[in-house]
Design a protein around this motif. Sequence first.
Motif, mmCIF file in Angstrom:
data_model
loop_
_atom_site.group_PDB
_atom_site.id
_atom_site.type_symbol
_atom_site.label_atom_id
_atom_site.label_comp_id
_atom_site.label_asym_id
_atom_site.label_seq_id
_atom_site.Cartn_x
_atom_site.Cartn_y
_atom_site.Cartn_z
ATOM 1 N N LEU A 28 24.711 -14.420 99.789
ATOM 2 C CA LEU A 28 25.063 -15.329 100.874
ATOM 3 C C LEU A 28 24.530 -16.740 100.616
ATOM 4 N N GLY A 29 23.384 -16.834 99.960
ATOM 5 C CA GLY A 29 22.828 -18.134 99.589
ATOM 6 C C GLY A 29 23.714 -18.860 98.587
ATOM 7 N N LYS A 30 24.275 -18.119 97.653
ATOM 8 C CA LYS A 30 25.188 -18.717 96.669
ATOM 9 C C LYS A 30 26.460 -19.220 97.353
ATOM 10 N N ILE A 31 26.959 -18.454 98.311
ATOM 11 C CA ILE A 31 28.146 -18.872 99.057
ATOM 12 C C ILE A 31 27.834 -20.134 99.865
ATOM 13 N N LYS A 32 26.646 -20.175 100.453
ATOM 14 C CA LYS A 32 26.238 -21.349 101.239
ATOM 15 C C LYS A 32 26.279 -22.615 100.388
#
Length: 120
Positions: A28-32
Motif C-alpha cells: 500500500l505504501g508503494k501504491i501511495k
Amino acid sequence: QDKEFVDVIRSNGLSDRTVVTSNSLDRLGKIKKLAPDLPRMLFVGEQVPVTELDHEKLWAIAVNYDVATKDYIKQLQKAGLVVIVWTVNEEQAWAETKSIGADKVLTDKPRAYKAWLAKQ
C-alpha cells in the motif's frame, strides 16, 4: 507491477471508483507513492497498533471479525480511519458488529444483510 496496476486503473477511468486493498502495508505504501490520490485500505487479521498506521494515511482498515473489539475500533476511528469488519455473515454477528461501532461490514450475504438493516 505496481505501476502497471495503477496505469490500468487510470486508463479505464476508474480512479474515482477504486479503493486499493491489501494485507501488506509495504504494498500500500508503494501504491501511495505512485498514486497518492487513490484511497487505500489495509486488511488485518490481528490488532495492528494504531501508532503503526498513523503515518500511512489510509482511508480505511478492514479488521477480521475475530479480532474486532469496541476499544480497537474506537482507536482506529479516532485516528481518522473508516473501520470495516470482515467477514460478517449472520444476524448475531451483524448485531454485535453494529454494537461495537464498526462503520461497515463485508458480508457474503448482502441481500440478507440489507433486509436485516431495514428491520433495525
